[in-house]
Structure formats: structure tokens, C-alpha cells
Design a protein around this motif. Structure first.
Motif, mmCIF file in Angstrom:
data_model
loop_
_atom_site.group_PDB
_atom_site.id
_atom_site.type_symbol
_atom_site.label_atom_id
_atom_site.label_comp_id
_atom_site.label_asym_id
_atom_site.label_seq_id
_atom_site.Cartn_x
_atom_site.Cartn_y
_atom_site.Cartn_z
ATOM 1 N N UNK A 1 65.049 91.488 56.190
ATOM 2 C CA UNK A 1 63.964 92.196 55.699
ATOM 3 C C UNK A 1 63.996 93.081 54.398
ATOM 4 N N UNK A 2 62.889 93.075 53.710
ATOM 5 C CA UNK A 2 63.043 93.703 52.342
ATOM 6 C C UNK A 2 63.030 95.437 52.717
ATOM 7 N N UNK A 3 63.996 95.763 51.735
ATOM 8 C CA UNK A 3 64.243 97.470 52.094
ATOM 9 C C UNK A 3 62.850 98.139 51.997
ATOM 10 N N UNK A 4 61.924 97.722 51.111
ATOM 11 C CA UNK A 4 60.753 98.322 51.200
ATOM 12 C C UNK A 4 59.472 97.797 52.095
ATOM 13 N N UNK A 5 59.967 97.190 53.023
ATOM 14 C CA UNK A 5 58.832 96.448 53.997
ATOM 15 C C UNK A 5 58.629 97.582 54.877
ATOM 16 N N UNK A 6 59.338 98.905 55.518
ATOM 17 C CA UNK A 6 58.947 99.727 56.277
ATOM 18 C C UNK A 6 57.908 100.497 55.528
ATOM 19 N N UNK A 7 58.127 100.824 54.302
ATOM 20 C CA UNK A 7 57.115 101.599 53.505
ATOM 21 C C UNK A 7 55.707 100.982 53.174
ATOM 22 N N UNK A 8 55.958 99.659 52.820
ATOM 23 C CA UNK A 8 54.655 98.738 52.825
ATOM 24 C C UNK A 8 53.786 98.731 54.185
ATOM 25 N N UNK A 9 54.577 98.784 55.281
ATOM 26 C CA UNK A 9 53.716 98.725 56.551
ATOM 27 C C UNK A 9 53.250 100.088 56.794
ATOM 28 N N UNK A 11 51.942 102.103 54.561
ATOM 29 C CA UNK A 11 50.814 102.392 53.628
ATOM 30 C C UNK A 11 49.433 101.518 54.088
ATOM 31 N N UNK A 12 49.747 100.502 54.952
ATOM 32 C CA UNK A 12 48.578 99.908 55.341
ATOM 33 C C UNK A 12 47.796 99.147 54.351
ATOM 34 N N UNK A 13 46.628 99.334 54.043
ATOM 35 C CA UNK A 13 45.595 98.635 53.222
ATOM 36 C C UNK A 13 45.554 99.749 51.890
ATOM 37 N N UNK A 14 46.008 100.624 51.988
ATOM 38 C CA UNK A 14 46.053 101.634 50.656
ATOM 39 C C UNK A 14 46.772 101.014 49.590
ATOM 40 N N UNK A 15 46.182 101.341 48.340
ATOM 41 C CA UNK A 15 46.603 100.670 46.839
ATOM 42 C C UNK A 15 48.034 101.613 46.716
ATOM 43 N N UNK A 16 48.747 100.900 45.748
ATOM 44 C CA UNK A 16 49.860 101.599 45.271
ATOM 45 C C UNK A 16 49.689 101.525 43.737
ATOM 46 N N UNK A 17 49.958 102.620 43.058
ATOM 47 C CA UNK A 17 49.918 102.400 41.750
ATOM 48 C C UNK A 17 51.093 103.054 41.230
ATOM 49 N N UNK A 18 51.290 102.574 40.034
ATOM 50 C CA UNK A 18 52.554 103.006 39.294
ATOM 51 C C UNK A 18 52.456 104.468 38.325
#
Length: 374
Positions: A1-9, A11-18
Motif C-alpha cells: 500500500x502507498x504510505x499516503x493511502x491512510x491519509x487519503x482514505x 480525507x474522503x472526498x475533501x479536496x487537497x491543496x498545495x
């Protein structure tokens, strides 16, 4: 699994901004070696490239490269078509080998035909394996000598790679729009589609489909840039250009400020300048860089090296990487402008930290075509 997968899950449908762009302070240019090179040639090339600062030989096929080193038959990668005068002279030469060519163009064509008929020679190729126009192969030249001759171009390519790490069209919070293309000396004449527009995603109005295609301009065109600052603060503007010859330049070294809610046109009188006249055919890539703080370290670097004219960045020298120094100074200026708005954040001393609210880098591109083919 990708190390950022738990964080992505989570967040759900919320957008991520740089918010912050972290860039290494040391970036290398990867030069891949073409498979056609022999084992001895690859060893010699690897040895020569490893002796250049910031340049790395890529010998594994599973690693990405920025450019290529290999064989080329001529500077354009194609066999040129002879004119009627060329052909007549070639026939004359076949009958009388002592005959001279009638024009300089014919002599150049003779050089091309000689190159095509001889064995392949070493040269530098761009990332898409197109020969760099300004790097003609020389007869019976050793690999180490070729790489030493190509060193200025390698340095310029590395400097441009450093600056492309700042591209943030979709992330920048500055509202900036750049329109570029064929200079309009007569406003009543339509542009014939010879202009393109780039803008940051902070501007809600979308650009049209035409602006997503590569602009093509005939050789001899004069290019003009229109910078719109839709923000509520003045912005400092810098243009960096990598031409079809692989030369890195800062075309306009004067300090340019785009006032809030105003437009800056560079050059204001295109017919009065020389740097915006395009002659060499090929792809031209540019970066329009804007910041809410002056490019002070960049100015200091240019002044210290007496590079007050755009051509000075392309000086061929084996002792000093001027283009790399200027590129690092530009990123350092963006880093300096960001630090006061990033309190409490701890970043490694080996990296730059750029706040997306403080700068915008927009990539521009156009292709110069032979005027005879347009």
C-alpha cells in the motif's frame, strides 16, 4: 500500500491543496546514454559526465533522463533538400572535384552531405531525442572532447530543470495571466491565431481550447509578452528562456514591476529590441516568473558576473556555471519571499520552501518554423 493511502482514505472526498512547495537545493541533470554506444564508449561518456558539476550519467533503462547523449548524422536530424543552385554545384563537383561552390549556402549544404555520408558522430539530444541545433557534431572527435564542448549546453539544461521545479500554474494563489506571441505592431490587424494565453488557476475564467495547443511562429518573428496582474499587490516579473539551441537566457534583465490591477507589455516597442527576434528553428521554452518580492539575489548574481545582457548567460566557460548560479538565485529569492509567511514550520537546510501565495511560475512554449515552409 502507498504510505499516503491512510491519509487519503481519512480525507474522503475533501479536496487537497498545495500550500508549500519543497524543492531540493541540489538538483542534477540526468543524461542518458543511447543504447547504440559501445561498452567502451559508454565507459568514456560516463567518466566524462561524472566530472561535471550537477551532471549525472544515466546508464539504467528504468531511470528517467532529462536529455540524451549519442549519435547524430547532422545538426538537424534530417537530410536537407538541395536548392537548384545546390544541385547544379553538386553535379559540377562530381565532374570537377576542384570546382568551388558558388555561395556560402552551397558550402553549408556540402558540409551536410559530407556529414550524412560519413560515420555517425557524437552529439547531445533533447529529452524527446531531437538534436540540439547549436551542437553540430565534429569529425573524429573523442567522446571526452565532445562532452567538454557540450558542457555549456548541459549547464543551461540543468539550470532550466531547476527552474521548472517552480512551475505552479494550478497551485499559485496569485491571479496572473500572460499572453504571448507575434508582436502586434498594428492593433487593427488580427493576430491570425498567432498568440497564446496562460493563467493561474486562481483566475476562474477558463482559457479557450486554442490556447492549449503549441504556438507556431515563422522564423524572423518578433515575440511580445503581455502580463496581467489581477491581484491587489504589485508583482515583480522575470522571464527565463531556453531557445532551440539549448541556450538559457534572461531576455530582459531590467527590473519589471506589474502594478496591482494593471498590465505590463514587454517589450513595449518590439521593433526597437533585438532579443525578441526569433531566427533559429525549433522548440522554445520559457518560464514567466512573478513574485511579490524583488529578485534581489538574482540581480546581485547578474551584476557580480557582469551579466547585464541576456546573451551573457550563454557564455561558454568551463570554469564557472553561470546559468546554474542564476537559476539557484531565482529559487533562493522565492524562498526568501516565503519564509516570513511560514512561521513555525521547520524545513531542512537542504531544501527551499516556497509559499504558493507569494509566487507564480507559468510555462510558455512556442515553435519557430522555417519561414519557407510556412
Amino acid at each position: 500500500a502507498h504510505p499516503l493511502q491512510p491519509l487519503a482514505e481519512s480525507l474522503g472526498d475533501r479536496a487537497i491543496f498545495e500550500v508549500v512547495r519543497v524543492i531540493p537545493r541540489f538538483i542534477q541533470l540526468g543524461v542518458a546514454l543511447e543504447a547504440q554506444l559501445s561498452r567502451i564508449e559508454r565507459v568514456d561518456a560516463t567518466s566524462a559526465l561524472s566530472g561535471l558539476y550537477g551532471i549525472e550519467a544515466i546508464t539504467s533503462s528504468d531511470r528517467e533522463a532529462d536529455c540524451w547523449f549519442g549519435y547524430s548524422l547532422n545538426t538537424l536530424g534530417t537530410v536537407p533538400t538541395p536548392s537548384a543552385a545546390n544541385f547544379a554545384d553538386l553535379v559540377n563537383r562530381s565532374v570537377n572535384p576542384e570546382a568551388e561552390f558558388s555561395t556560402k549556402l552551397d558550402a553549408n549544404f556540402a558540409g551536410f552531405t559530407s556529414a550524412v555520408s560519413s560515420r555517425p558522430r557524437y552529439t547531445l539530444l533533447t529529452f524527446d531525442r531531437q538534436p540540439i541545433y547549436d551542437c553540430p557534431p565534429e569529425a573524429d572527435e573523442a567522446i571526452k572532447r565532445t562532452i567538454r564542448r557540450l558542457q555549456p549546453r548541459l549547464q543551461d539544461l540543468r539550470a532550466f530543470k531547476i527552474l521548472t521545479a517552480t512551475e505552479n500554474t494550478t497551485a499559485s494563489m496569485l491571479k496572473v495571466r500572460v499572453t504571448y506571441g507575434l508582436a502586434q505592431t498594428d492593433p487593427t490587424v488580427p493576430d491570425r491565431g498567432l498568440r497564446r494565453t496562460r493563467q493561474t488557476a486562481a483566475i476562474p475564467t477558463p482559457i479557450n481550447a486554442r490556447d492549449r495547443s503549441t504556438l507556431e511562429l515563422p522564423s524572423g518573428s518578433r515575440v511580445q509578452y503581455r502580463i496581467e496582474n489581477l491581484s491587489d499587490q504589485p508583482l515583480f516579473f522575470l522571464l527565463v528562456r531556453l531557445d532551440a539551441c539549448g541556450r538559457l537566457t534572461i531576455p530582459d534583465t531590467a527590473e519589471r514591476v506589474v502594478r496591482a490591477r494593471e498590465v505590463l507589455t514587454v517589450p513595449e516597442r518590439p521593433e526597437a529590441t533585438a532579443w525578441n527576434l526569433e531566427r533559429d528553428p525549433g522548440l522554445v521554452r520559457l518560464l514567466a516568473i512573478l513574485s511579490d518580492r524583488p529578485f534581489q539575489q538574482t540581480r546581485d548574481s547578474l551584476t557580480r558576473n557582469h551579466a547585464t545582457d541576456s546573451r551573457d548567460l550563454a557564455r561558454e566557460t568551463e570554469t564557472h556555471d553561470l546559468s546554474g548560479e542564476v537559476a539557484e538565485a531565482i529559487v533562493a529569492d522565492l524562498d526568501h519571499a516565503s519564509r516570513d509567511r511560514l512561521p513555525g514550520l521547520d524545513f531542512s537546510a537542504d531544501t527551499y520552501a516556497l509559499d504558493v501565495r507569494r509566487w507564480a511560475t507559468l510555462p510558455l512554449i512556442y515553435r519557430i518554423t522555417d519561414s519557407d515552409s510556412v
